[in-house]
Design a protein around this motif. Structure first.
Motif, PDB file in Angstrom:
ATOM      1  N   THR A  20       0.617  10.630  -8.177  1.00 22.31           N
ATOM      2  CA  THR A  20      -0.306   9.507  -8.057  1.00 22.31           C
ATOM      3  C   THR A  20      -1.596   9.926  -7.361  1.00 22.31           C
ATOM      4  O   THR A  20      -2.691   9.530  -7.783  1.00 22.31           O
ATOM      5  CB  THR A  20       0.364   8.371  -7.277  1.00 22.31           C
ATOM      6  OG1 THR A  20       1.596   8.020  -7.920  1.00 22.31           O
ATOM      7  CG2 THR A  20      -0.529   7.151  -7.217  1.00 22.31           C
ATOM      8  N   ASP A  51       7.663  -1.221  -7.909  1.00 18.32           N
ATOM      9  CA  ASP A  51       7.315  -0.081  -7.060  1.00 18.32           C
ATOM     10  C   ASP A  51       8.163  -0.181  -5.803  1.00 18.32           C
ATOM     11  O   ASP A  51       7.896  -0.992  -4.912  1.00 18.32           O
ATOM     12  CB  ASP A  51       5.827  -0.118  -6.728  1.00 18.32           C
ATOM     13  CG  ASP A  51       5.360   1.131  -5.986  1.00 18.32           C
ATOM     14  OD1 ASP A  51       6.227   1.910  -5.535  1.00 18.32           O
ATOM     15  OD2 ASP A  51       4.146   1.324  -5.846  1.00 18.32           O
ATOM     16  N   TYR A  56       4.827  -5.254 -10.755  1.00 18.18           N
ATOM     17  CA  TYR A  56       3.613  -5.127 -11.554  1.00 18.18           C
ATOM     18  C   TYR A  56       3.916  -5.463 -13.011  1.00 18.18           C
ATOM     19  O   TYR A  56       5.058  -5.317 -13.488  1.00 18.18           O
ATOM     20  CB  TYR A  56       3.037  -3.702 -11.471  1.00 18.18           C
ATOM     21  CG  TYR A  56       2.518  -3.328 -10.118  1.00 18.18           C
ATOM     22  CD1 TYR A  56       1.211  -3.615  -9.745  1.00 18.18           C
ATOM     23  CD2 TYR A  56       3.334  -2.681  -9.196  1.00 18.18           C
ATOM     24  CE1 TYR A  56       0.727  -3.266  -8.494  1.00 18.18           C
ATOM     25  CE2 TYR A  56       2.862  -2.328  -7.944  1.00 18.18           C
ATOM     26  CZ  TYR A  56       1.553  -2.630  -7.598  1.00 18.18           C
ATOM     27  OH  TYR A  56       1.074  -2.285  -6.357  1.00 18.18           O
ATOM     28  N   ARG A  67       6.357   0.458  -2.220  1.00 18.53           N
ATOM     29  CA  ARG A  67       5.548  -0.642  -1.702  1.00 18.53           C
ATOM     30  C   ARG A  67       6.257  -1.993  -1.809  1.00 18.53           C
ATOM     31  O   ARG A  67       5.748  -2.988  -1.282  1.00 18.53           O
ATOM     32  CB  ARG A  67       4.222  -0.709  -2.452  1.00 18.53           C
ATOM     33  CG  ARG A  67       3.372   0.541  -2.323  1.00 18.53           C
ATOM     34  CD  ARG A  67       2.076   0.378  -3.087  1.00 18.53           C
ATOM     35  NE  ARG A  67       1.202   1.547  -2.951  1.00 18.53           N
ATOM     36  CZ  ARG A  67       0.006   1.654  -3.520  1.00 18.53           C
ATOM     37  NH1 ARG A  67      -0.452   0.656  -4.264  1.00 18.53           N
ATOM     38  NH2 ARG A  67      -0.708   2.739  -3.364  1.00 18.53           N
ATOM     39  N   GLU A  80      15.448   3.598  -5.960  1.00 19.15           N
ATOM     40  CA  GLU A  80      14.497   4.163  -6.905  1.00 19.15           C
ATOM     41  C   GLU A  80      15.178   4.522  -8.225  1.00 19.15           C
ATOM     42  O   GLU A  80      14.609   4.318  -9.303  1.00 19.15           O
ATOM     43  CB  GLU A  80      13.834   5.404  -6.303  1.00 19.15           C
ATOM     44  CG  GLU A  80      12.942   5.113  -5.109  1.00 19.15           C
ATOM     45  CD  GLU A  80      12.279   6.363  -4.588  1.00 19.15           C
ATOM     46  OE1 GLU A  80      12.425   7.435  -5.232  1.00 19.15           O
ATOM     47  OE2 GLU A  80      11.620   6.302  -3.535  1.00 19.15           O
TER      48      GLU A  80
END
Length: 547
Positions: free
Chosen positions: A348, A281, A288, A284, A199
């Protein structure tokens, strides 16, 4: 006895809120090959390192920054990427530095408000009660002493931040300070070191390309054709990975942009600028592509035009939106509506909850055929400090939980798409006056009106230009002869307010027909106060009492 009533502050007039300044849409990059992901990771990592180095140089320049130093940084980046990649990096660096400066200024204002509040409360005797406008003194000598230590800490912190601002020093973390702090509490965040590292690296990648009008499809760095083909201009060190002409790499994925796809396609076919951002992401494991552009010279609907047809007044709370429809005269129509949301969990999830609540609100507003939504222009910057409210922790959390900024941004963008205007009103006294003048009259045996629903009526009336206070009904014995009907909405000068009432169809007596009465139109032919017929020479005088 002196008047002890609190002076009310001046109420700002309502205004039409500006629409969104830009548009952002997103689509998933489906069907990427292993080679595509490898190239995107290499480009993002390489440009991320250049962006970190450029941000460090910009922070070192501080207030000495100029167009010359900007050009030098861009020239150094061009040698390791390209001129357009370098322009995107320097522009993003400048925006990030400016955002940090604005945050620094807001921090100073917060510290200054806390210092002034503590000094005010320390100047009062211990145990003195406060008024509605200002808090009183501290409740004990121990609390007074602790607050003196708190004041010293805030003053020291204020002086340090002020010196940093005057010197032009800012603190910026590429990738996010919150994610950086998570590294020290992985167990509480339910993350492994490997997941956190993935991340962190993905957050520090740089795959942003600023648009450029007049160029092919509005962007030369990340180009998307009307058919959905995505190609990336590779930096100079990675030019050997190109699979197309002129050092470009074409991805196997295709994009369509289901939302606003026609608007986006019209822009790129006219070669108007569109900015793109590719990101991963990691939760997941999905890639994108975001497309964004600015809107200029948007038409502004006048306030009087939005008021025609009434409005929907909305009261914002920590867990729901209270709404009520009002007609042009400021009268509530139908029943109040409540749109709940839960702002717990991740960012989110909170954003999705807010979006769903606003979607339900706008769908209902469309059915009422109103042209505007009235909402308070809230700002709790100076109202949620613990120095002002003391131990009222629940109240401070309640104020902090109201999503004022995010709600305003979401509402403006969603209303612009549905052709609904937004009228912002002064939030002063809306809850208090709404409950005072409207909560009890709107409560029936089958429906109990809440304080928040009454506040929505007050907000709607203020947006329409009406006073919040409703016209009270006079005593029963004075309704017709003493004070008149004070609940009438029409003013004395309004057209038709003193007009003739048409005769109800149907015979009233056996000797009367179904038409209007003979004197229904002629006001002077009727015995009414204030008309010449009352004082005509033919009027019979009353009989003397002696007869």
């Amino acid at each position: 006895m002196a008047d002890q009533r609190r002076l009310l502050r001046q109420i700002a007039p309502p205004f039409v809120a500006d629409g969104p300044a830009g548009v952002s849409i997103r689509d998933r990059l489906k069907g990427l090959t292993a080679e595509d992901e490898k190239v995107l990771r290499l480009v993002g990592g390489h440009m991320g390192r250049l962006a970190s180095r450029d941000l460090k140089a910009r922070c070192a320049d501080g207030l000495e920054h100029s167009t010359g130093t900007w050009a030098d940084r861009k020239r150094d980046l061009t040698a390791e990427s390209s001129s357009r990649w370098a322009g995107s990096v320097t522009a993003a660096t400048h925006d990030q530095w400016g955002l940090s400066r604005r945050g620094q200024h807001a921090h100073l204002l917060s510290l200054d408000a806390g210092i002034r509040m503590i000094r005010h409360r320390l100047s009062l005797p211990v145990g003195e009660k406060g008024s509605k406008g200002q808090p009183g003194g501290y409740r004990s000598q121990h609390e007074w002493f602790v607050k003196t230590r708190r004041l010293a800490v805030l003053v020291d912190r204020y002086e340090r931040v002020r010196d940093e601002r005057e010197a032009g020093r800012v603190s910026v973390v590429r990738g996010g300070r919150r994610l950086l702090g998570t590294r020290h509490s992985l167990a509480a965040a339910h993350k492994t070191p490997e997941r956190w590292r993935a991340e962190w690296e993905a957050a520090r990648w740089f795959l942003n390309a600023a648009g450029e009008s007049g160029k092919r499809y509005g962007n030369e760095t990340i180009r998307v054709t009307p058919g959905g083909e995505v190609s990336v201009k590779l930096p100079v060190p990675l030019a050997g990975l190109a699979n197309a002409k002129h050092g470009r790499y074409v991805l196997a994925a295709r994009v369509a942009f289901p939302h606003r796809g026609e608007e986006w396609r019209d822009r790129i076919e006219a070669n108007r600028s569109v900015a793109y951002h590719i990101h991963l992401d990691t939760v997941r494991d999905r890639w994108y592509l975001d497309a964004s552009w600015t809107r200029k010279d948007l038409p502004v609907v006048p306030l009087d035009a939005l008021r025609t047809g009434g409005v929907v007044g909305v009261d914002t709370n920590a867990d729901h939106l209270a709404a009520w429809q009002l007609d042009t005269h400021g009268n509530p129509v139908g029943a109040p509506r409540r749109f709940d949301y839960d702002l717990s969990g991740t960012a989110t999830r909170r954003d999705a909850q807010l979006r769903h609540a606003l979607t339900r609100l706008l769908h209902w507003a469309k059915t009422t055929r109103v042209q505007a939504i009235a909402i308070e222009d809230l700002d709790f910057t100076d109202s949620k400090t613990r120095e002002k409210h003391g131990r009222k922790k629940h109240f401070r959390q309640l104020i902090s939980g109201i999503p004022t900024g995010r709600l305003r941004a979401r509402l403006l963008s969603m209303c612009a798409e549905r052709g609904i205007g937004v009228i912002a009103v002064d939030p002063a006294y809306t809850s208090m006056w709404g409950a005072q003048h409207w909560q009890k009259p709107l409560t029936t045996t089958n429906r109990k009106t809440s304080r928040h629903a009454a506040a929505s009526v007050a907000i709607g009336r203020r947006s329409l230009g009406h006073p919040i206070r409703r016209r009270t009904t006079p005593p029963r014995q004075h309704q017709s002869d003493a004070g008149g009907h004070r609940t009438a909405q029409a003013g004395p000068g309004d057209r038709g307010s003193q007009g003739n009432r048409p005769r109800v169809p149907g015979p009233r007596t056996r000797s009367d027909g179904t038409e209007r009465g003979r004197n229904a139109v002629d006001q002077n032919a009727q015995h009414r106060s204030g008309h010449s017929a009352e004082y005509g020479f033919w009027q019979q005088d009353s009989l003397p009492l002696s007869l």
